[in-house]
Structure formats: structure tokens, C-alpha cells
Motif scaffolding. Structure first.
Motif, PDB file in Angstrom:
ATOM      1  N   LEU A  58     -12.847   3.719  -7.819  1.00 48.55           N
ATOM      2  CA  LEU A  58     -11.453   4.146  -7.948  1.00 48.55           C
ATOM      3  C   LEU A  58     -10.544   3.468  -6.927  1.00 48.55           C
ATOM      4  O   LEU A  58      -9.407   3.110  -7.247  1.00 48.55           O
ATOM      5  CB  LEU A  58     -11.357   5.665  -7.812  1.00 48.55           C
ATOM      6  CG  LEU A  58     -11.878   6.476  -8.991  1.00 48.55           C
ATOM      7  CD1 LEU A  58     -11.736   7.958  -8.722  1.00 48.55           C
ATOM      8  CD2 LEU A  58     -11.141   6.096 -10.252  1.00 48.55           C
ATOM      9  N   SER A  59     -11.040   3.281  -5.717  1.00 45.63           N
ATOM     10  CA  SER A  59     -10.190   2.623  -4.716  1.00 45.63           C
ATOM     11  C   SER A  59      -9.974   1.149  -5.047  1.00 45.63           C
ATOM     12  O   SER A  59      -8.922   0.583  -4.749  1.00 45.63           O
ATOM     13  CB  SER A  59     -10.772   2.793  -3.313  1.00 45.63           C
ATOM     14  OG  SER A  59     -12.020   2.161  -3.223  1.00 45.63           O
ATOM     15  N   SER A  60     -10.946   0.506  -5.696  1.00 48.14           N
ATOM     16  CA  SER A  60     -10.734  -0.897  -6.095  1.00 48.14           C
ATOM     17  C   SER A  60      -9.703  -1.004  -7.222  1.00 48.14           C
ATOM     18  O   SER A  60      -9.007  -2.001  -7.338  1.00 48.14           O
ATOM     19  CB  SER A  60     -12.057  -1.541  -6.519  1.00 48.14           C
ATOM     20  OG  SER A  60     -12.530  -0.936  -7.709  1.00 48.14           O
ATOM     21  N   ILE A  61      -9.620   0.039  -8.066  1.00 49.58           N
ATOM     22  CA  ILE A  61      -8.617   0.033  -9.127  1.00 49.58           C
ATOM     23  C   ILE A  61      -7.224   0.300  -8.558  1.00 49.58           C
ATOM     24  O   ILE A  61      -6.242  -0.327  -8.960  1.00 49.58           O
ATOM     25  CB  ILE A  61      -8.979   1.089 -10.204  1.00 49.58           C
ATOM     26  CG1 ILE A  61     -10.258   0.679 -10.931  1.00 49.58           C
ATOM     27  CG2 ILE A  61      -7.843   1.297 -11.193  1.00 49.58           C
ATOM     28  CD1 ILE A  61     -10.822   1.750 -11.837  1.00 49.58           C
ATOM     29  N   LEU A  62      -7.133   1.216  -7.592  1.00 52.08           N
ATOM     30  CA  LEU A  62      -5.833   1.654  -7.086  1.00 52.08           C
ATOM     31  C   LEU A  62      -5.262   0.769  -5.978  1.00 52.08           C
ATOM     32  O   LEU A  62      -4.047   0.705  -5.813  1.00 52.08           O
ATOM     33  CB  LEU A  62      -5.927   3.090  -6.581  1.00 52.08           C
ATOM     34  CG  LEU A  62      -6.253   4.146  -7.649  1.00 52.08           C
ATOM     35  CD1 LEU A  62      -6.476   5.494  -7.001  1.00 52.08           C
ATOM     36  CD2 LEU A  62      -5.133   4.208  -8.678  1.00 52.08           C
ATOM     37  N   LEU A  63      -6.102   0.107  -5.222  1.00 53.34           N
ATOM     38  CA  LEU A  63      -5.623  -0.676  -4.082  1.00 53.34           C
ATOM     39  C   LEU A  63      -5.646  -2.169  -4.413  1.00 53.34           C
ATOM     40  O   LEU A  63      -6.458  -2.631  -5.212  1.00 53.34           O
ATOM     41  CB  LEU A  63      -6.477  -0.377  -2.846  1.00 53.34           C
ATOM     42  CG  LEU A  63      -6.451   1.093  -2.380  1.00 53.34           C
ATOM     43  CD1 LEU A  63      -7.435   1.308  -1.264  1.00 53.34           C
ATOM     44  CD2 LEU A  63      -5.049   1.482  -1.931  1.00 53.34           C
ATOM     45  N   GLN A  64      -4.781  -2.913  -3.745  1.00 52.53           N
ATOM     46  CA  GLN A  64      -4.616  -4.331  -4.050  1.00 52.53           C
ATOM     47  C   GLN A  64      -5.606  -5.220  -3.290  1.00 52.53           C
ATOM     48  O   GLN A  64      -6.079  -6.214  -3.824  1.00 52.53           O
ATOM     49  CB  GLN A  64      -3.183  -4.767  -3.697  1.00 52.53           C
ATOM     50  CG  GLN A  64      -2.101  -3.986  -4.414  1.00 52.53           C
ATOM     51  CD  GLN A  64      -2.146  -4.185  -5.916  1.00 52.53           C
ATOM     52  OE1 GLN A  64      -2.474  -5.264  -6.396  1.00 52.53           O
ATOM     53  NE2 GLN A  64      -1.832  -3.140  -6.661  1.00 52.53           N
ATOM     54  N   TYR A  67     -10.058  -5.309   1.665  1.00 51.41           N
ATOM     55  CA  TYR A  67     -10.322  -4.643   2.941  1.00 51.41           C
ATOM     56  C   TYR A  67      -9.744  -3.231   2.954  1.00 51.41           C
ATOM     57  O   TYR A  67     -10.312  -2.340   3.595  1.00 51.41           O
ATOM     58  CB  TYR A  67      -9.832  -5.472   4.130  1.00 51.41           C
ATOM     59  CG  TYR A  67      -8.408  -5.945   4.045  1.00 51.41           C
ATOM     60  CD1 TYR A  67      -7.357  -5.148   4.476  1.00 51.41           C
ATOM     61  CD2 TYR A  67      -8.113  -7.203   3.544  1.00 51.41           C
ATOM     62  CE1 TYR A  67      -6.045  -5.592   4.389  1.00 51.41           C
ATOM     63  CE2 TYR A  67      -6.807  -7.651   3.454  1.00 51.41           C
ATOM     64  CZ  TYR A  67      -5.782  -6.834   3.878  1.00 51.41           C
ATOM     65  OH  TYR A  67      -4.478  -7.266   3.798  1.00 51.41           O
ATOM     66  N   ALA A  68      -8.644  -2.985   2.256  1.00 47.02           N
ATOM     67  CA  ALA A  68      -8.121  -1.615   2.142  1.00 47.02           C
ATOM     68  C   ALA A  68      -9.078  -0.771   1.311  1.00 47.02           C
ATOM     69  O   ALA A  68      -9.354   0.396   1.640  1.00 47.02           O
ATOM     70  CB  ALA A  68      -6.740  -1.622   1.515  1.00 47.02           C
ATOM     71  N   CYS A  69      -9.606  -1.352   0.254  1.00 48.31           N
ATOM     72  CA  CYS A  69     -10.582  -0.658  -0.598  1.00 48.31           C
ATOM     73  C   CYS A  69     -11.847  -0.318   0.196  1.00 48.31           C
ATOM     74  O   CYS A  69     -12.333   0.811   0.142  1.00 48.31           O
ATOM     75  CB  CYS A  69     -10.919  -1.543  -1.791  1.00 48.31           C
ATOM     76  SG  CYS A  69     -12.244  -0.931  -2.815  1.00 48.31           S
ATOM     77  N   ALA A  70     -12.364  -1.282   0.941  1.00 47.88           N
ATOM     78  CA  ALA A  70     -13.585  -1.060   1.726  1.00 47.88           C
ATOM     79  C   ALA A  70     -13.333  -0.039   2.839  1.00 47.88           C
ATOM     80  O   ALA A  70     -14.168   0.850   3.078  1.00 47.88           O
ATOM     81  CB  ALA A  70     -14.071  -2.374   2.316  1.00 47.88           C
TER      82      ALA A  70
END
Length: 162
Positions: A58-64, A67-70
């Protein structure tokens, strides 16, 4: 009987403290005897596993950015697992782990307190107000010829007590 004469309120307080101590020991024993229910523990583990799998997706879908996703995935998963391990550690307060209660130290402190009760000064019965004034006058003298006038503190004690 060999025991010092002790006023009833003091004896009552001793038994009250011993009773409170036993109640507290039994309350802590309940924590260690009755563990967290197994179905809840299984559900918690399943939810943690689901969180660990879904959060990165979900974070990979929502964030650009990667490193923010990780970062977001790591922080949230780490926080939830940490809370779970802390709860597991609190559930078992007795033992030899670093985070367990220092029962041996508690026993040493309690034994010292009990031994202190055997000291001569601890076995003296408290005096009433008139005995305190007499003991003070005996220690400091109350003869006006040989001693200076009584201190303001002694005069205040005498005026308050009688």
C-alpha cells in the motif's frame, strides 16, 4: 514474653502493612498465572503478519519515492512488532531476564527492614508529650541558676502541650 510492650495502633498498622503486601503479591501472581488468551494471541500474530505484507504494497502505491515507502513500511511494522514484544515481556514479570522484576533485590531490602526492627532503638515505645518534655529537660537541665533561660523552642513546646 520477651516482646517489647507495643501500643495497639502500632501492632494494627504492622498487620495492615503485612496484609497489603500479601494482597499485592497475589495481584502480581495473577498476572503471571493467567496468561493472555491463546485465540487473542493467535489473532494478534496473524494481524501482525498481514500488516507486514500489506503495508509495503500500500505504501508503494500511495507514495512517490522508494525511500519514503521503505521508511514508512519499516517504521510502522517495527512499531507494531515492538509493542507486541513489550506486551509479551510484561506478561511474564518473574524470571531472570533483564526486564523482569528484581525479586532477589526486593527480598534483600525486605530482610533489612525486618532486621532493623530488632535494633534496640526500634524497640523503644514512643513517649507521650509530657515524657518528651521531661526527657528534654533532663537532657538540657531546667535549673535556672546553672543554665540559661529555656530556649524559645522549649517554651513553645511547654505552652502548646500544657
Amino acid at each position: 514474653s520477651g516482646a517489647p510492650p507495643t501500643p495497639p495502633p502500632v501492632i494494627s498498622r504492622v498487620f495492615q502493612e503485612l496484609s497489603r503486601g500479601m494482597v499485592n503479591v497475589n495481584n502480581v501472581r495473577k498476572i503471571s498465572d493467567f496468561l493472555f488468551p491463546f485465540p487473542y494471541a493467535q489473532l494478534t500474530s496473524s494481524m501482525l503478519l498481514l500488516n507486514m505484507l500489506v503495508t509495503p504494497v500500500l505504501s508503494s502505491i500511495l507514495l512517490q519515492t522508494w525511500y519514503a515507502c521503505a521508511s514508512l513500511s519499516f517504521v510502522t511494522i517495527f512499531a507494531f512488532f515492538s509493542l507486541n514484544y513489550i506486551a509479551t515481556e510484561i506478561e511474564r514479570p518473574f524470571g531472570l531476564d533483564d526486564n523482569d522484576l528484581p525479586m532477589a533485590g526486593f527480598q534483600v531490602v525486605f530482610n533489612r527492614s525486618l532486621l532493623m526492627l530488632l535494633e534496640k532503638t526500634a524497640q523503644r515505645v514512643p513517649m507521650d508529650q509530657s515524657s518528651i518534655i521531661e526527657a528534654f529537660e533532663d537532657a538540657h537541665g531546667d535549673d535556672a541558676d546553672s543554665e540559661p533561660a529555656p530556649s524559645p523552642r522549649l517554651r513553645r513546646m511547654k505552652s502548646v502541650m500544657g
